[in-house]
Design a protein around this motif. Structure first.
Motif, PDB file in Angstrom:
ATOM      1  N   ALA A 160     -12.645   4.427   6.865  1.00 48.43           N
ATOM      2  CA  ALA A 160     -12.354   3.007   7.093  1.00 48.43           C
ATOM      3  C   ALA A 160     -12.105   2.745   8.569  1.00 48.43           C
ATOM      4  O   ALA A 160     -11.557   3.583   9.289  1.00 48.43           O
ATOM      5  CB  ALA A 160     -11.130   2.597   6.278  1.00 48.43           C
ATOM      6  N   GLU A 169     -12.409   8.060   1.923  1.00 48.85           N
ATOM      7  CA  GLU A 169     -12.550   6.620   2.119  1.00 48.85           C
ATOM      8  C   GLU A 169     -11.566   6.126   3.171  1.00 48.85           C
ATOM      9  O   GLU A 169     -11.902   5.285   4.017  1.00 48.85           O
ATOM     10  CB  GLU A 169     -12.317   5.875   0.802  1.00 48.85           C
ATOM     11  N   PHE A 170     -10.363   6.651   3.122  1.00 53.41           N
ATOM     12  CA  PHE A 170      -9.348   6.275   4.101  1.00 53.41           C
ATOM     13  C   PHE A 170      -9.788   6.686   5.504  1.00 53.41           C
ATOM     14  O   PHE A 170      -9.678   5.913   6.461  1.00 53.41           O
ATOM     15  CB  PHE A 170      -8.021   6.942   3.747  1.00 53.41           C
ATOM     16  N   GLU A 225      -3.749  11.027  -1.145  1.00 51.29           N
ATOM     17  CA  GLU A 225      -4.262   9.896  -1.908  1.00 51.29           C
ATOM     18  C   GLU A 225      -3.603   8.619  -1.408  1.00 51.29           C
ATOM     19  O   GLU A 225      -2.579   8.650  -0.726  1.00 51.29           O
ATOM     20  CB  GLU A 225      -3.995  10.069  -3.411  1.00 51.29           C
ATOM     21  N   SER A 271      -3.265   4.041  -2.369  1.00 54.61           N
ATOM     22  CA  SER A 271      -3.535   2.929  -3.265  1.00 54.61           C
ATOM     23  C   SER A 271      -3.138   1.630  -2.577  1.00 54.61           C
ATOM     24  O   SER A 271      -2.263   1.606  -1.710  1.00 54.61           O
ATOM     25  CB  SER A 271      -2.778   3.080  -4.594  1.00 54.61           C
ATOM     26  N   VAL A 272      -3.821   0.559  -2.962  1.00 53.77           N
ATOM     27  CA  VAL A 272      -3.588  -0.756  -2.380  1.00 53.77           C
ATOM     28  C   VAL A 272      -3.485  -1.776  -3.508  1.00 53.77           C
ATOM     29  O   VAL A 272      -4.255  -1.732  -4.464  1.00 53.77           O
ATOM     30  CB  VAL A 272      -4.735  -1.160  -1.425  1.00 53.77           C
ATOM     31  N   GLU A 286      -6.486  -1.119  -6.087  1.00 55.11           N
ATOM     32  CA  GLU A 286      -7.529  -0.103  -6.029  1.00 55.11           C
ATOM     33  C   GLU A 286      -6.965   1.215  -5.514  1.00 55.11           C
ATOM     34  O   GLU A 286      -6.085   1.231  -4.641  1.00 55.11           O
ATOM     35  CB  GLU A 286      -8.670  -0.574  -5.117  1.00 55.11           C
ATOM     36  N   HIS A 287      -7.501   2.301  -6.050  1.00 55.82           N
ATOM     37  CA  HIS A 287      -7.170   3.638  -5.573  1.00 55.82           C
ATOM     38  C   HIS A 287      -8.052   3.972  -4.375  1.00 55.82           C
ATOM     39  O   HIS A 287      -9.219   3.577  -4.332  1.00 55.82           O
ATOM     40  CB  HIS A 287      -7.391   4.657  -6.696  1.00 55.82           C
ATOM     41  N   VAL A 288      -7.496   4.693  -3.401  1.00 55.21           N
ATOM     42  CA  VAL A 288      -8.223   5.032  -2.177  1.00 55.21           C
ATOM     43  C   VAL A 288      -8.253   6.548  -2.021  1.00 55.21           C
ATOM     44  O   VAL A 288      -7.202   7.195  -1.956  1.00 55.21           O
ATOM     45  CB  VAL A 288      -7.566   4.387  -0.939  1.00 55.21           C
ATOM     46  N   GLU A 289      -9.465   7.100  -1.954  1.00 58.71           N
ATOM     47  CA  GLU A 289      -9.614   8.542  -1.751  1.00 58.71           C
ATOM     48  C   GLU A 289      -9.435   8.881  -0.263  1.00 58.71           C
ATOM     49  O   GLU A 289      -9.671   8.036   0.608  1.00 58.71           O
ATOM     50  CB  GLU A 289     -10.999   8.996  -2.216  1.00 58.71           C
ATOM     51  N   ALA A 332       0.847  -1.191   0.000  1.00 62.52           N
ATOM     52  CA  ALA A 332       0.000   0.000   0.000  1.00 62.52           C
ATOM     53  C   ALA A 332       0.880   1.237   0.000  1.00 62.52           C
ATOM     54  O   ALA A 332       2.026   1.215   0.477  1.00 62.52           O
ATOM     55  CB  ALA A 332      -0.935   0.001   1.213  1.00 62.52           C
TER      56      ALA A 332
END
Length: 218
Positions: free
Chosen positions: A116, A112-113, A96, A98-99, A106-109, A72
């Protein structure tokens, strides 16, 4: 490991945080030794924007070929954590992420982070996987009977290793003379803790045992 442009040649062990905390709003707090190049860079930058990337490698806690389960990257802006009295704390404001792991890339905004929440099994996963591998190897090998390869036979059962565990299910890695593969076994409902997990694992083992009894080799 924290990567800061211009510090690529820094000693890697000094760029690895000794503690990490994710705040409710999504910022990541990182604790480094006071002599870390990361601390010096953030101190020198003052109020200027200092970009940084936190690189994370997820390694399976059990002995298995190809142990890296995922990577990640969390990128953002680094500053000194002024609300922390202990020296060495830095704040990474997320821009930003990503994982790339066993479930895909997948990209993570940032929102969203921030939204979680940790899986309830995350803090226990390493211990649980090690326990399964050492104390339940027979039952784990049964699970291969639940894999449908179109022949009604388990494609490989010489070695069965628990690879990952979360609230939704268990991922296994099977290996044998014909090769190896991963298989995911979903729980009927997400588990909320250890008690739920115990019941779900018993149900999974019971289903696997029944499948073996009903198989062509029974």
């Amino acid at each position: 490991m924290l990567v800061i442009p211009g510090l690529d040649l820094a000693e890697q062990h000094l760029m690895m945080p000794v503690e990490r905390v994710v705040e409710a709003e999504g910022d990541v707090l990182l604790l480094f030794p006071p002599d870390s190049p990361a601390v010096r860079a953030a101190t020198h930058a003052e109020d200027d924007e200092l970009t940084a990337v936190l690189e994370i490698t997820d390694v399976a806690p059990v002995a298995v070929p190809h142990r890296i389960r995922g990577r990640a990257w969390v990128a953002g802006w680094l500053t000194k954590a002024r609300d922390r009295t202990r020296p060495g704390w830095l704040r990474l404001e997320i821009g930003e992420g990503s994982v790339d792991d066993l479930w895909g890339a997948e990209h993570v905004e940032p929102d969203e982070f921030a939204a979680a929440r940790p899986d309830p099994l995350a803090v226990h996963e390493a211990e649980l996987l090690q326990h399964l591998a050492s104390a339940h190897d027979d039952q784990l090998s049964w699970l291969c009977a639940l894999v449908d390869d179109g022949t009604g036979r388990c494609p490989a059962a010489d070695d069965a290793v628990p690879l990952a565990l979360d609230r939704y299910g268990l991922r296994m890695r099977f290996a044998g003379r014909g090769g190896g593969f991963d298989a995911r076994f979903e729980f009927p409902v997400p588990v909320a803790g250890i008690d739920d997990l115990r019941r779900s694992m018993h149900a999974l083992f019971d289903a696997a045992h029944a499948a073996r009894q009903d198989g062509p080799d029974a």
